[in-house]
Design an enzyme around this catalytic site. Structure first.
Site, short mmCIF file in Angstrom:
data_model
loop_
_atom_site.label_atom_id
_atom_site.label_comp_id
_atom_site.label_asym_id
_atom_site.label_seq_id
_atom_site.Cartn_x
_atom_site.Cartn_y
_atom_site.Cartn_z
CG ASN A 10 -1.95 1.08 1.58
OD1 ASN A 10 -1.77 1.98 0.46
ND2 ASN A 10 -2.40 1.31 2.50
CE LYS A 12 -0.49 3.19 4.81
NZ LYS A 12 0.00 3.18 6.30
CG HIS A 96 -5.97 1.83 5.27
ND1 HIS A 96 -5.41 2.56 6.29
CD2 HIS A 96 -4.98 1.05 5.05
CE1 HIS A 96 -4.52 2.39 6.47
NE2 HIS A 96 -3.88 1.33 5.83
CD GLU A 98 -2.91 5.19 6.86
OE1 GLU A 98 -3.15 5.41 5.54
OE2 GLU A 98 -1.98 4.81 7.47
CD GLU A 168 -3.38 -2.48 7.35
OE1 GLU A 168 -2.35 -2.70 6.91
OE2 GLU A 168 -4.20 -1.42 7.31
N GLY A 174 2.56 2.22 10.73
CA GLY A 174 3.44 3.68 10.65
C GLY A 174 3.95 3.94 12.06
CB SER A 214 5.35 -1.73 12.44
OG SER A 214 4.70 -0.25 12.40
P1 13P Z 1 3.08 0.63 7.72
O1 13P Z 1 3.61 -0.80 7.07
O2 13P Z 1 3.58 1.50 7.17
O3 13P Z 1 2.74 0.51 9.26
O4 13P Z 1 1.40 0.48 7.01
C1 13P Z 1 0.70 -0.34 7.24
C2 13P Z 1 -0.56 -0.09 6.37
O5 13P Z 1 -1.52 0.70 6.67
C3 13P Z 1 -0.74 -0.84 5.33
O6 13P Z 1 -2.15 -0.48 4.79
#
Ligand code: 13P
Length: 253
Positions: A10, A12, A96, A98, A168, A174, A214
């Site tokens: 992803n 982002k 997601h 976010e 997740e 992150g 992570s």
């Molecule tokens: P990270 O691997 O940067 O923690 O992000 C995970 C994520 O949100 C994947 O969709």
């Protein structure tokens, strides 16, 4: 039933057209001789076409990071499932954290996206996961149960092969603090049981459940060695071909 792991990158809101193309090309090259794992990349919308060109003829699939639950209409700034399909996407990520927490998306809205995406012929990665406050309050299972029931409302069992769930936990995204393999396994096993009740035990046995939060080359193998962890949804570490490919290799080791 053996499950083929899925490792998804992803991206982002990162990359440019140039760096996205280079990253995709390096991933294609690194995956050329690999089997036993599904690999997908999820670039920002403006670069889907650019990356689709690079992926053509390879084993690496393309996906969208989000979609709107309608095929067309006066929805300024939104992107439809049929548009994603049109530019060559196989997958779309929905729910997601976010978007749930940063942009206020509800389970009901996520569920509308699920149906629109499946109707358009996309395979869906549905994300679920608790916040740190919810975990500390002992509410992880209640939250996961609610997200599954809400997100999967009216889901038909015959579409089960086209659904992946990504666990997740928000506190691991992150942050550099991944769920331990034991925490991930407990959540994944809970999700599989819940899905068995919602859909069917047979569908649950075949359900691919990715872990995200992570994931790095040094923790990927231990996470994916857990019996109910079937791959990874990778954010930060998917932006460098070396680290992403190391995670892909860990899925088949
Ligand atoms: P990270 O691997 O940067 O923690 O992000 C995970 C994520 O949100 C994947 O969709």
């Amino acid at each position: 039933m053996p499950r083929t792991p899925i490792v998804a990158g992803n991206w982002k809101m990162f990359t440019t057209a140039r760096t996205g193309r280079e990253l995709a090309a390096a991933i294609v090259k690194g995956c050329a001789s690999l089997s036993g794992v599904h690999v997908g990349v999820f670039p920002p919308f403006p670069y889907l076409n650019v990356v689709a060109d690079v992926l053509k003829g390879s084993s690496v699939a393309l996906g969208g990071q989000n979609c709107y639950p309608a095929n067309e209409g006066a929805y300024t700034g939104e992107v439809s499932p049929t548009m994603l399909k049109d530019v060559g996407c196989r997958y779309v990520i929905i729910g997601h954290s976010e978007r749930r927490h940063g942009l206020g998306e509800t389970d009901e809205f996520v569920n509308r996206k699920l149906h629109a995406a499946l109707d358009a012929g996309l395979d869906v990665i549905l994300c679920v996961g608790e916040t740190i406050e919810q975990r500390k309050a002992g509410k992880t299972e209640v939250v996961l149960e609610g997200q599954l029931a809400g997100g999967l409302a009216a889901f038909r069992a015959d579409l089960a092969p086209r659904l992946t769930i990504a666990y997740e936990p928000c506190w691991a995204i992150g942050t550099g603090v991944n769920a331990t393999p034991e925490q991930a396994q407990a959540a994944h096993a809970f999700i599989r049981r819940g899905y068995a009740d919602l859909v069917s035990p047979q569908a649950a046995a075949g359900l691919t459940i990715q872990y995200g939060g992570s994931v790095k080359p040094d923790n990927a193998a231990a996470l994916m060695a857990q019996p109910d962890v079937d791959g990874a949804l990778v954010g930060g570490a998917s932006l460098k071909a070396d680290s992403f490919l190391a995670i892909v290799r860990a899925a088949v080791a």
